[in-house]
Design a protein around this motif. Structure first.
Motif, PDB file in Angstrom:
ATOM      1  N   VAL A 162       0.862  -1.177   0.000  1.00  0.00           N
ATOM      2  CA  VAL A 162       0.000   0.000   0.000  1.00  0.00           C
ATOM      3  C   VAL A 162       0.896   1.223   0.000  1.00  0.00           C
ATOM      4  CG1 VAL A 162      -1.693   1.329   1.313  1.00  0.00           C
ATOM      5  CG2 VAL A 162      -1.908  -1.161   1.155  1.00  0.00           C
ATOM      6  N   HIS A 163       0.777   2.036  -1.037  1.00  0.00           N
ATOM      7  CA  HIS A 163       1.655   3.194  -1.146  1.00  0.00           C
ATOM      8  C   HIS A 163       1.346   4.188  -0.030  1.00  0.00           C
ATOM      9  CE1 HIS A 163       3.832   6.593  -2.890  1.00  0.00           C
ATOM     10  NE2 HIS A 163       4.459   5.698  -3.627  1.00  0.00           N
ATOM     11  N   ARG A 164       2.389   4.669   0.614  1.00  0.00           N
ATOM     12  CA  ARG A 164       2.211   5.564   1.766  1.00  0.00           C
ATOM     13  C   ARG A 164       1.462   6.827   1.366  1.00  0.00           C
ATOM     14  NH1 ARG A 164       7.490   6.902   5.124  1.00  0.00           N
ATOM     15  NH2 ARG A 164       7.300   4.633   5.358  1.00  0.00           N
ATOM     16  N   THR A 165       1.739   7.353   0.170  1.00  0.00           N
ATOM     17  CA  THR A 165       1.082   8.575  -0.270  1.00  0.00           C
ATOM     18  C   THR A 165      -0.418   8.364  -0.423  1.00  0.00           C
ATOM     19  OG1 THR A 165       3.097   9.156  -1.481  1.00  0.00           O
ATOM     20  CG2 THR A 165       1.099  10.383  -2.025  1.00  0.00           C
ATOM     21  N   ALA A 166      -0.807   7.197  -0.923  1.00  0.00           N
ATOM     22  CA  ALA A 166      -2.234   6.901  -1.063  1.00  0.00           C
ATOM     23  C   ALA A 166      -2.902   6.804   0.298  1.00  0.00           C
ATOM     24  CB  ALA A 166      -2.431   5.603  -1.845  1.00  0.00           C
ATOM     25  N   ALA A 167      -2.237   6.163   1.251  1.00  0.00           N
ATOM     26  CA  ALA A 167      -2.798   6.037   2.602  1.00  0.00           C
ATOM     27  C   ALA A 167      -2.951   7.405   3.260  1.00  0.00           C
ATOM     28  CB  ALA A 167      -1.917   5.133   3.442  1.00  0.00           C
ATOM     29  N   VAL A 168      -1.942   8.259   3.112  1.00  0.00           N
ATOM     30  CA  VAL A 168      -2.018   9.611   3.668  1.00  0.00           C
ATOM     31  C   VAL A 168      -3.158  10.382   3.011  1.00  0.00           C
ATOM     32  CG1 VAL A 168      -0.819  11.826   3.850  1.00  0.00           C
ATOM     33  CG2 VAL A 168       0.399   9.708   4.348  1.00  0.00           C
ATOM     34  N   GLY A 169      -3.293  10.235   1.689  1.00  0.00           N
ATOM     35  CA  GLY A 169      -4.371  10.913   0.975  1.00  0.00           C
ATOM     36  C   GLY A 169      -5.742  10.506   1.484  1.00  0.00           C
ATOM     37  N   VAL A 170      -5.933   9.209   1.737  1.00  0.00           N
ATOM     38  CA  VAL A 170      -7.209   8.724   2.269  1.00  0.00           C
ATOM     39  C   VAL A 170      -7.469   9.322   3.649  1.00  0.00           C
ATOM     40  CG1 VAL A 170      -8.403   6.686   3.169  1.00  0.00           C
ATOM     41  CG2 VAL A 170      -7.305   6.597   0.929  1.00  0.00           C
ATOM     42  N   ALA A 171      -6.453   9.322   4.513  1.00  0.00           N
ATOM     43  CA  ALA A 171      -6.621   9.861   5.864  1.00  0.00           C
ATOM     44  C   ALA A 171      -6.967  11.349   5.840  1.00  0.00           C
ATOM     45  CB  ALA A 171      -5.341   9.623   6.676  1.00  0.00           C
ATOM     46  N   VAL A 172      -6.269  12.108   5.010  1.00  0.00           N
ATOM     47  CA  VAL A 172      -6.536  13.547   4.912  1.00  0.00           C
ATOM     48  C   VAL A 172      -7.941  13.788   4.359  1.00  0.00           C
ATOM     49  CG1 VAL A 172      -5.856  15.672   3.717  1.00  0.00           C
ATOM     50  CG2 VAL A 172      -4.111  14.180   4.694  1.00  0.00           C
ATOM     51  N   ALA A 173      -8.319  13.027   3.314  1.00  0.00           N
ATOM     52  CA  ALA A 173      -9.640  13.198   2.720  1.00  0.00           C
ATOM     53  C   ALA A 173     -10.745  12.836   3.710  1.00  0.00           C
ATOM     54  CB  ALA A 173      -9.764  12.350   1.451  1.00  0.00           C
ATOM     55  N   MET A 174     -10.536  11.791   4.534  1.00  0.00           N
ATOM     56  CA  MET A 174     -11.519  11.413   5.550  1.00  0.00           C
ATOM     57  C   MET A 174     -11.730  12.558   6.543  1.00  0.00           C
ATOM     58  SD  MET A 174     -13.337   8.644   5.799  1.00  0.00           S
ATOM     59  CE  MET A 174     -13.645   7.753   7.309  1.00  0.00           C
ATOM     60  N   ALA A 175     -10.645  13.191   6.962  1.00  0.00           N
ATOM     61  CA  ALA A 175     -10.745  14.316   7.899  1.00  0.00           C
ATOM     62  C   ALA A 175     -11.510  15.469   7.264  1.00  0.00           C
ATOM     63  CB  ALA A 175      -9.349  14.760   8.323  1.00  0.00           C
ATOM     64  N   GLY A 176     -11.212  15.749   6.000  1.00  0.00           N
ATOM     65  CA  GLY A 176     -11.936  16.811   5.311  1.00  0.00           C
ATOM     66  C   GLY A 176     -13.406  16.491   5.142  1.00  0.00           C
ATOM     67  N   LEU A 177     -13.706  15.232   4.855  1.00  0.00           N
ATOM     68  CA  LEU A 177     -15.098  14.821   4.678  1.00  0.00           C
ATOM     69  C   LEU A 177     -15.901  15.037   5.956  1.00  0.00           C
ATOM     70  CD1 LEU A 177     -17.285  13.485   2.932  1.00  0.00           C
ATOM     71  CD2 LEU A 177     -16.460  11.274   3.751  1.00  0.00           C
ATOM     72  N   ALA A 178     -15.284  14.763   7.106  1.00  0.00           N
ATOM     73  CA  ALA A 178     -15.977  14.971   8.381  1.00  0.00           C
ATOM     74  C   ALA A 178     -16.411  16.422   8.541  1.00  0.00           C
ATOM     75  CB  ALA A 178     -15.069  14.564   9.540  1.00  0.00           C
ATOM     76  N   LEU A 179     -15.606  17.360   8.016  1.00  0.00           N
ATOM     77  CA  LEU A 179     -15.973  18.773   8.067  1.00  0.00           C
ATOM     78  C   LEU A 179     -17.046  19.106   7.038  1.00  0.00           C
ATOM     79  CD1 LEU A 179     -12.443  20.446   8.447  1.00  0.00           C
ATOM     80  CD2 LEU A 179     -14.207  20.207  10.202  1.00  0.00           C
ATOM     81  N   VAL A 180     -16.939  18.531   5.837  1.00  0.00           N
ATOM     82  CA  VAL A 180     -17.912  18.819   4.784  1.00  0.00           C
ATOM     83  C   VAL A 180     -19.316  18.402   5.211  1.00  0.00           C
ATOM     84  CG1 VAL A 180     -18.636  18.241   2.432  1.00  0.00           C
ATOM     85  CG2 VAL A 180     -16.225  18.698   2.916  1.00  0.00           C
TER      86      VAL A 180
END
Length: 340
Positions: free
Chosen positions: A143-161
């Protein structure tokens, strides 16, 4: 721009376009439900309309060959007739239609009816996290680290949206349905990843829509549909439109174009990257609801949208290291034709 970069650019562009098309389903579906359709009836009409459009197209355009222009096509995957390909891959196709299309939407609507909509959306979009876990723990794939970080960041943003903190309640059935939607969403990404190079996007989407319409026929009870909604004018924002035009938009834009572009984009990326980029759907849905329905966006939602886009950007950078799904090598000839 070299071939691999061109394939990645097309994959990202198609995935984002798919998210925008999916985002239009909110206003159309909400208007039809408020006009008298049940939630599952609206979903069934959406999928059935897509099937009526896609099946003739698939039969007409892919009767001879549905794999010759795929990025993974090679002499090891010789062209076969359409029925042969469907029989050879019936298992993943059934899973795609039953779980990735029908199950995901049905579970989400159940969750949204018993939980705050923001919580239901957040639960459904935990699907990309399940994708990463499945790839790492079950497939033993890197699992590419950049993809995992992207998912985590997007999840945090989604919680705000979705403003997940508003009206937070816990309903066991709603929670189970939300997690079911996440599992079905993960199945959507993983099944497409598995079918890449064997069945093309048009055939996948057409067969999936037929299977999904059949799977939802009993719970949606189309025989009890208030068909008069289709001929009456339905309020949409500050305007009105005939119900049948909203059904057509829901079926063609929010389903046909959305699923075709989504499958085509995922076949040029990896499941882990495509799953992260799908978070842009929530941002698109919020912006479309603001533009069409006049729903106000709060500062936390705007900040969340920016964070989601940042996560999607981070995730797509991982595609540079995985130009083809599942890390498979891409034949040079396919790279030359993938962007056509």
């Amino acid at each position: 721009m070299d071939g691999a970069t061109r394939v990645r650019a097309w994959g990202v562009g198609l995935a984002v376009f798919s998210s925008i098309c999916f985002g239009t389903s909110g206003p159309f579906g909400k208007a039809l439900i408020e006009a008298g359709l049940g939630p599952l009836q609206a979903v069934w009409l959406r999928i059935a309309t897509a099937a009526l459009v896609l099946v003739p197209l698939a039969l007409l355009l892919r009767a001879r060959s549905s794999t010759r222009d795929l990025p993974r096509h090679s002499p090891r995957h010789p062209a076969r007739s359409l029925p042969q390909r469907l029989r050879a891959h019936w298992g993943p196709l059934v899973l795609y239609g039953a779980a990735g299309v029908a199950g995901c939407q049905a579970c989400y609507f159940v969750a949204a009816s018993r939980l705050p909509v923001g919580v239901a959306i957040l639960l459904e979009f935990s699907g990309p996290v399940l994708v990463l876990a499945w790839l790492r723990l079950v497939r033993r794939a890197p699992v590419h680290r950049t993809a995992a970080v992207g998912v985590a960041v997007a999840m945090a943003g989604l919680a705000l949206v979705v403003q997940v903190w508003t009206g937070l309640t816990l309903d066991p059935l709603g929670l189970a349905a939300g997690l079911g939607a996440a599992a079905c969403q993960a199945a959507y990404f993983l099944t497409i990843d598995r079918l890449t190079g064997h069945v093309d996007p048009l055939v996948i989407t057409a067969s999936g829509s037929v299977l999904a319409a059949a799977a939802l026929a009993v719970p949606a009870a189309p025989w009890a549909l208030p068909w008069d909604v289709l001929s009456t004018r339905v309020p949409l924002g500050g305007h009105t439109a005939p119900g049948w035009t909203l059904v057509a938009c829901l079926g063609i834009v929010s389903t046909v174009l959305a699923y075709l572009a989504g499958v085509a984009g995922l076949q040029r990326l990896s499941a882990q990257v495509g799953a992260a980029i799908c978070y842009t759907e929530a941002v698109a849905a919020a912006l479309i609801a603001w533009a069409v329905l006049g729903e106000r966006l709060t500062p936390p939602q705007l900040l969340g949208g920016a964070i989601v886009l940042t996560g999607a950007y981070l995730a797509q950078r991982a595609a540079a290291h995985h130009p083809a799904a599942s890390g498979a090598a891409v034949p040079p000839a396919a790279l030359d034709t993938a962007g056509k």
